[in-house]
Design a protein around this motif. Structure first.
Motif, PDB file in Angstrom:
ATOM      1  N   ASN A   7     107.884  26.094 136.883  1.00 56.67           N
ATOM      2  CA  ASN A   7     108.718  26.860 137.488  1.00 56.67           C
ATOM      3  C   ASN A   7     109.941  26.006 138.318  1.00 56.67           C
ATOM      4  OD1 ASN A   7     107.478  26.393 139.720  1.00 56.67           O
ATOM      5  ND2 ASN A   7     107.188  28.075 140.630  1.00 56.67           N
ATOM      6  N   SER A  39     114.842  24.411 143.253  1.00 54.72           N
ATOM      7  CA  SER A  39     115.924  25.401 142.693  1.00 54.72           C
ATOM      8  C   SER A  39     117.161  24.818 142.601  1.00 54.72           C
ATOM      9  CB  SER A  39     116.069  26.652 143.604  1.00 54.72           C
ATOM     10  OG  SER A  39     114.906  27.344 143.864  1.00 54.72           O
ATOM     11  N   GLY A  94     108.596  30.337 135.044  1.00 56.58           N
ATOM     12  CA  GLY A  94     108.798  31.437 136.383  1.00 56.58           C
ATOM     13  C   GLY A  94     107.633  31.857 137.118  1.00 56.58           C
ATOM     14  N   ASN A  96     110.781  33.265 138.322  1.00 58.82           N
ATOM     15  CA  ASN A  96     111.923  32.840 139.230  1.00 58.82           C
ATOM     16  C   ASN A  96     112.277  34.034 140.515  1.00 58.82           C
ATOM     17  OD1 ASN A  96     113.645  30.598 140.121  1.00 58.82           O
ATOM     18  ND2 ASN A  96     115.311  32.142 139.904  1.00 58.82           N
ATOM     19  N   GLN A  97     112.347  33.419 141.724  1.00 59.60           N
ATOM     20  CA  GLN A  97     112.633  34.553 142.727  1.00 59.60           C
ATOM     21  C   GLN A  97     114.324  34.333 142.738  1.00 59.60           C
ATOM     22  OE1 GLN A  97     110.682  36.114 145.712  1.00 59.60           O
ATOM     23  NE2 GLN A  97     112.490  37.285 145.152  1.00 59.60           N
ATOM     24  N   ASN A 100     118.775  34.776 137.103  1.00 60.79           N
ATOM     25  CA  ASN A 100     119.400  33.612 136.347  1.00 60.79           C
ATOM     26  C   ASN A 100     120.251  34.227 135.188  1.00 60.79           C
ATOM     27  OD1 ASN A 100     118.668  31.118 137.456  1.00 60.79           O
ATOM     28  ND2 ASN A 100     116.512  31.623 136.793  1.00 60.79           N
ATOM     29  N   SER A 108     119.834  26.404 136.787  1.00 58.80           N
ATOM     30  CA  SER A 108     118.629  26.964 137.093  1.00 58.80           C
ATOM     31  C   SER A 108     117.672  25.514 136.730  1.00 58.80           C
ATOM     32  CB  SER A 108     118.179  28.241 136.436  1.00 58.80           C
ATOM     33  OG  SER A 108     116.909  28.494 136.290  1.00 58.80           O
ATOM     34  N   THR A 110     114.422  26.663 136.427  1.00 58.11           N
ATOM     35  CA  THR A 110     113.593  27.621 135.968  1.00 58.11           C
ATOM     36  C   THR A 110     113.913  27.236 134.182  1.00 58.11           C
ATOM     37  OG1 THR A 110     112.869  28.877 137.454  1.00 58.11           O
ATOM     38  CG2 THR A 110     112.695  29.864 135.481  1.00 58.11           C
ATOM     39  N   SER A 128     112.945  35.892 135.242  1.00 57.90           N
ATOM     40  CA  SER A 128     113.188  35.844 136.595  1.00 57.90           C
ATOM     41  C   SER A 128     113.231  37.254 137.059  1.00 57.90           C
ATOM     42  CB  SER A 128     114.722  35.383 136.718  1.00 57.90           C
ATOM     43  OG  SER A 128     114.752  33.934 136.303  1.00 57.90           O
ATOM     44  N   ASN A 165     115.543  38.748 132.443  1.00 56.66           N
ATOM     45  CA  ASN A 165     115.741  38.742 133.949  1.00 56.66           C
ATOM     46  C   ASN A 165     115.436  40.242 134.011  1.00 56.66           C
ATOM     47  OD1 ASN A 165     117.657  36.881 135.622  1.00 56.66           O
ATOM     48  ND2 ASN A 165     118.213  36.853 133.542  1.00 56.66           N
TER      49      ASN A 165
END
Length: 255
Positions: A7, A39, A94, A96-97, A100, A108, A110, A128, A165
């Motif tokens: 991640n 990030s 991931g 991911n917070q 993306n 990104s 991630t 994400s 996503n």
């Protein structure tokens, strides 16, 4: 079956833990992730200093894990070339917070972890949660498990990763999408430190551009659909390539 997780939110990120919990029964799980948040590092790799790593006890997880003081791309590269006992069947990055979407994939970390997977000839996914404030990764983890299962069953085209996503609200369904078009506005906050020196803090707000049709990831998330976008490494503009070959065919550079 070996599955590699990584991640860009760091080894202790709740999204990574939720992902690992959802996948740990699928095979031999390995986690190699940055030792802190990385990030928006894109596909940077560390070449001007040595990389250091340490094993991490992921309490309650059936996984071997390492924290690396480098980028997400470093982590996957190091895992594949040295840490794992063999090639992984799949690389999953991931959860991911934050979303993306669209041009986010160029920044990104991630997505870059997943890209490093396909550079090494491995199937890869990036997933994400499309929220910076919601920390309930339960639904995104369920989506990850289902997509991973289908990926193992059906495979992926070589050189292609899936960028997933997941909306925060109850999904209305799934859309297979293309990348949308977004850019960021009000990117820099100009400030002055106590010594009177000017500095800039990069932030920015996403601006979704007008050409985001119903087939884009941006619109899918806006309408509470899960977005799955196949992404490939080849950035060649083949339409323009044909134009240049025809219109510039008489050009002659002499050095």
């Amino acid at each position: 079956m070996i599955v590699l997780l990584s991640n860009d939110d760091g080894i202790h990120a709740p999204g990574l833990k939720a992902l690992a919990e959802s996948l740990q029964e699928l095979g031999e799980l390995y986690i190699v992730a940055p030792d802190r948040e990385r990030s928006a590092t894109g596909h940077g790799i560390t070449v001007h200093r040595p990389l250091r790593l340490e094993m991490v006890n992921m309490h309650g997880l059936k996984a071997r894990a390492w924290a690396v003081d480098g980028t997400p791309a470093d982590c996957v590269k190091l895992a594949v070339e040295d840490l794992l006992p063999g090639p992984p069947a799949l690389v999953v990055a991931g959860i991911n917070q934050g979303p993306n979407l669209g041009t986010d994939v160029l920044y990104s970390g991630t997505v870059s972890a997943a890209i490093e997977g396909i550079i090494n000839g491995l199937p890869a996914l990036a997933i994400s949660l499309a929220s910076y404030g919601d920390h309930d990764f339960t639904r995104a983890a369920e989506v990850a498990r289902k997509v991973v299962g289908l990926t193992i069953e059906k495979g992926l085209p070589r050189g292609t990763l899936l960028n997933i996503n997941v909306p925060v609200a109850e999904p209305r369904g799934v859309r297979f999408t293309r990348l949308g078009n977004r850019r960021y506005v009000n990117i820099f906050h100009k400030r002055t430190d106590p010594r009177g020196r000017i500095y800039y803090w990069m932030a920015g707000e996403p601006l979704d551009l007008e050409d985001n049709g119903n087939d884009t990831d941006v619109q899918a998330i806006r309408e509470n659909f899960i977005s799955i976008t196949p992404i490939q490494l080849d950035l060649t503009d083949y339409r323009s390539l044909s134009v240049f070959r025809q219109q510039w065919k008489e050009i002659n550079f002499i050095f």
